[in-house]
Design a protein around this motif. Sequence first.
Motif, mmCIF file in Angstrom:
data_model
loop_
_atom_site.group_PDB
_atom_site.id
_atom_site.type_symbol
_atom_site.label_atom_id
_atom_site.label_comp_id
_atom_site.label_asym_id
_atom_site.label_seq_id
_atom_site.Cartn_x
_atom_site.Cartn_y
_atom_site.Cartn_z
ATOM 1 N N LYS A 34 -0.973 -75.715 39.651
ATOM 2 C CA LYS A 34 -2.006 -76.730 39.167
ATOM 3 C C LYS A 34 -2.691 -77.325 40.561
ATOM 4 C CE LYS A 34 -0.642 -78.079 34.436
ATOM 5 N NZ LYS A 34 -1.239 -78.858 33.424
ATOM 6 N N LYS B 144 -6.391 -79.020 42.111
ATOM 7 C CA LYS B 144 -7.577 -80.133 42.227
ATOM 8 C C LYS B 144 -8.610 -79.644 41.157
ATOM 9 C CE LYS B 144 -6.440 -81.392 46.861
ATOM 10 N NZ LYS B 144 -7.063 -81.400 48.192
ATOM 11 N N ARG B 145 -9.121 -80.517 40.566
ATOM 12 C CA ARG B 145 -10.364 -80.352 39.514
ATOM 13 C C ARG B 145 -9.890 -79.341 38.459
ATOM 14 N NH1 ARG B 145 -14.865 -82.166 42.436
ATOM 15 N NH2 ARG B 145 -14.200 -82.305 44.760
ATOM 16 N N LYS C 172 -7.948 -77.174 37.830
ATOM 17 C CA LYS C 172 -7.845 -75.575 37.946
ATOM 18 C C LYS C 172 -6.424 -75.216 37.925
ATOM 19 C CE LYS C 172 -11.967 -74.392 41.093
ATOM 20 N NZ LYS C 172 -12.563 -75.637 41.351
ATOM 21 N N PHE D 65 -3.604 -71.884 37.839
ATOM 22 C CA PHE D 65 -3.344 -70.481 37.998
ATOM 23 C C PHE D 65 -1.795 -70.314 37.373
ATOM 24 C CE2 PHE D 65 -6.840 -69.382 40.676
ATOM 25 C CZ PHE D 65 -7.203 -70.847 41.181
ATOM 26 N N TYR E 283 -6.140 -67.441 35.060
ATOM 27 C CA TYR E 283 -6.796 -68.427 35.440
ATOM 28 C C TYR E 283 -7.761 -69.353 34.651
ATOM 29 C CZ TYR E 283 -10.448 -70.668 38.367
ATOM 30 O OH TYR E 283 -11.455 -71.559 39.151
ATOM 31 N N TYR F 159 -10.048 -72.687 33.825
ATOM 32 C CA TYR F 159 -10.736 -73.693 34.553
ATOM 33 C C TYR F 159 -11.684 -74.483 33.717
ATOM 34 C CZ TYR F 159 -14.003 -69.833 34.786
ATOM 35 O OH TYR F 159 -14.829 -68.892 34.465
ATOM 36 N N LEU G 32 -4.471 -67.465 47.052
ATOM 37 C CA LEU G 32 -5.119 -68.866 46.720
ATOM 38 C C LEU G 32 -4.761 -69.596 47.849
ATOM 39 C CD1 LEU G 32 -5.711 -71.420 44.669
ATOM 40 C CD2 LEU G 32 -3.524 -70.997 43.829
ATOM 41 N N ARG G 33 -5.777 -70.360 48.406
ATOM 42 C CA ARG G 33 -5.365 -71.213 49.734
ATOM 43 C C ARG G 33 -4.787 -72.905 49.164
ATOM 44 N NH1 ARG G 33 -9.886 -73.875 51.875
ATOM 45 N NH2 ARG G 33 -8.882 -74.499 53.601
ATOM 46 N N GLY G 34 -3.655 -73.022 49.899
ATOM 47 C CA GLY G 34 -2.717 -74.071 49.868
ATOM 48 C C GLY G 34 -3.453 -75.415 49.384
ATOM 49 N N ASP G 35 -4.752 -75.457 50.314
ATOM 50 C CA ASP G 35 -5.351 -76.696 50.526
ATOM 51 C C ASP G 35 -5.756 -77.324 49.055
ATOM 52 O OD1 ASP G 35 -7.466 -78.488 51.698
ATOM 53 O OD2 ASP G 35 -8.940 -77.136 50.482
ATOM 54 N N SER G 36 -6.158 -76.486 48.159
ATOM 55 C CA SER G 36 -6.480 -77.033 46.730
ATOM 56 C C SER G 36 -5.354 -77.371 45.831
ATOM 57 C CB SER G 36 -7.661 -76.266 46.083
ATOM 58 O OG SER G 36 -7.420 -74.891 46.036
ATOM 59 N N VAL H 23 -2.282 -79.095 44.047
ATOM 60 C CA VAL H 23 -1.420 -80.247 43.767
ATOM 61 C C VAL H 23 0.045 -80.123 43.560
ATOM 62 C CG1 VAL H 23 -1.292 -82.445 42.540
ATOM 63 C CG2 VAL H 23 -3.537 -81.307 42.745
ATOM 64 N N PHE H 24 0.277 -79.123 42.593
ATOM 65 C CA PHE H 24 1.768 -78.542 42.563
ATOM 66 C C PHE H 24 2.051 -77.393 42.150
ATOM 67 C CE2 PHE H 24 2.811 -78.966 37.975
ATOM 68 C CZ PHE H 24 2.120 -79.861 37.489
ATOM 69 N N ILE H 25 3.231 -76.985 42.456
ATOM 70 C CA ILE H 25 3.709 -75.510 41.776
ATOM 71 C C ILE H 25 4.714 -75.757 40.898
ATOM 72 C CG2 ILE H 25 4.387 -73.408 42.698
ATOM 73 C CD1 ILE H 25 2.902 -73.522 45.175
#
Lengths: 89, 89, 89, 89, 89, 89, 89
Positions: free
Chosen positions: G25, G27-28, G30, G32, G52, G54, G77-81, G83-85
């Motif tokens: 899950k 941010k915003r 999205k 996957f 995916y 959105y 997928l960049r870790g930056d966006s 929230v949690f896995i």
Amino acid sequence: MTPPVAAHDPISTLGKSLGKTILIKCKRQKVFKGQLKSYDSHLNVLLEKVHYTYNVRLDDEEKTLEEKSEDLDRIILRGDSIVFIGLSA
Amino acid sequence: MTPPVAAHDPISTLGKSLGKTILIKCKRQKVFKGQLKSYDSHLNVLLEKVHYTYNVRLDDEEKTLEEKSEDLDRIILRGDSIVFIGLSA
Amino acid sequence: MTPPVAAHDPISTLGKSLGKTILIKCKRQKVFKGQLKSYDSHLNVLLEKVHYTYNVRLDDEEKTLEEKSEDLDRIILRGDSIVFIGLSA
Amino acid sequence: MTPPVAAHDPISTLGKSLGKTILIKCKRQKVFKGQLKSYDSHLNVLLEKVHYTYNVRLDDEEKTLEEKSEDLDRIILRGDSIVFIGLSA
Amino acid sequence: MTPPVAAHDPISTLGKSLGKTILIKCKRQKVFKGQLKSYDSHLNVLLEKVHYTYNVRLDDEEKTLEEKSEDLDRIILRGDSIVFIGLSA
Amino acid sequence: MTPPVAAHDPISTLGKSLGKTILIKCKRQKVFKGQLKSYDSHLNVLLEKVHYTYNVRLDDEEKTLEEKSEDLDRIILRGDSIVFIGLSA
Amino acid sequence: MTPPVAAHDPISTLGKSLGKTILIKCKRQKVFKGQLKSYDSHLNVLLEKVHYTYNVRLDDEEKTLEEKSEDLDRIILRGDSIVFIGLSA
């Protein structure tokens, strides 16, 4: 009389507030008031007997903002959301 | 006459303002005016006798913005929210 | 004729503007015009004789945006909010 | 024919555009077109003969967005607000 | 059959897509499709023959969102605005 | 009686909550309640038996905010979105 | 029975999910869902057979939010966006 302060280390001033009540104002109008138990160089802090106040936007037509509050035993607050920490004189 | 300044270290200029009143403008129209007691390389600062002004959005129909202010004995302000620091000439 | 420039160090170009007036455009339409006294690698800058213009949203029904300005003796501006710095040719 | 490229250093490709006109698209619809004079590993760039276009929200009832532009002699643009840099083939 | 992958280095997988067309989805609905020429550990990428699609908010009463697109010869795209990169199987 | 705390390492206090249920309040009104299994210095945490509550803006005319919740077996929560962690006394 | 976990390294727990389907899950809103092939310490992840989902804001008068989805072969997928896995028990 305010104790002498290291000219280049404002965060270390927190050492004199260990065990005392401090006020922390965060981004998005979150406010924490509690007893400082520990802190680090990123301004992450451990607080006890915490009174936490925050705003919630109600779903009425005017989207009114209502202030809410909670009492928490013990919290770790991340420095990232802190704007300033109020210390006693 | 403004004292000479190290060409590559604007933050060290704060050293000349220790004990003096400075003005700090932050993001989201937060303004702090107080006596500089200490600072570090991240522009975290310790201020005393602080006058803090900020805006609050009222819940009236026009969502009016009202300016509020508080006087604080002693605060640690995180550099992260600072836009600029006004120094005396 | 523009002096030669180090291919891989745009920030060092500021050295040639020390003592000169530069224009700094920041995020959220904040603009600073002043004399460059010092800078560092994070683009924190010390400016003197500064003209600062910014926008304020009025509380009228249309939420009009009004341009305001201030003259400041000496400021330290954090690089973090800078978009670009305009230098003379 | 596009010159060979280091598989793991896209930023060094800018070296081949020194002295050439490049297009830079930034966050919040800011666009810069100018001659590349120098760059660093953070994508801070020094540009000359710069055409800068940006949007301004007018205060009419519809809050129309109007495109404005400025010509600037020489600017240092911080990499932080860059989305992409368009290079000639 | 998908080639073996280093369990702890997802970014190095891009090496197998050098010269191939990849799809890059960025923040704020920006999408880039182009041939990967080079990349680094911050996911800054050099793309060629790029089709770039993005949204623009029109100034009509409904503030309609219109999709626009551009074809670009060669771009350096900063990793900072990337959400994910789509690779062929 | 609260166990003694290292004056300068609030995050290590989490060690005493391993295996216990903690409450985590994140940005944008996301709340997680679960059993702490592991954590690191960035406050990334591994939780089990997690109750996750969050807000969703409905598409009715008033854009009402509805609270939703999910139960998750095991999650890794990134420290980046955490505001504070509530620990038992 | 959940395998033992390193008390201070939540990210390494992902090692046990290599080849398994995980839920991410971001941010915003999205989301996957896909098979984990590789990850790094910044929580950048390589996923295969990805679903995916959105949200897109439609241009109707109510600005309705519509959920969309895509199936992707392979993504970084960049870790930056994130929230949690969500991991399986």
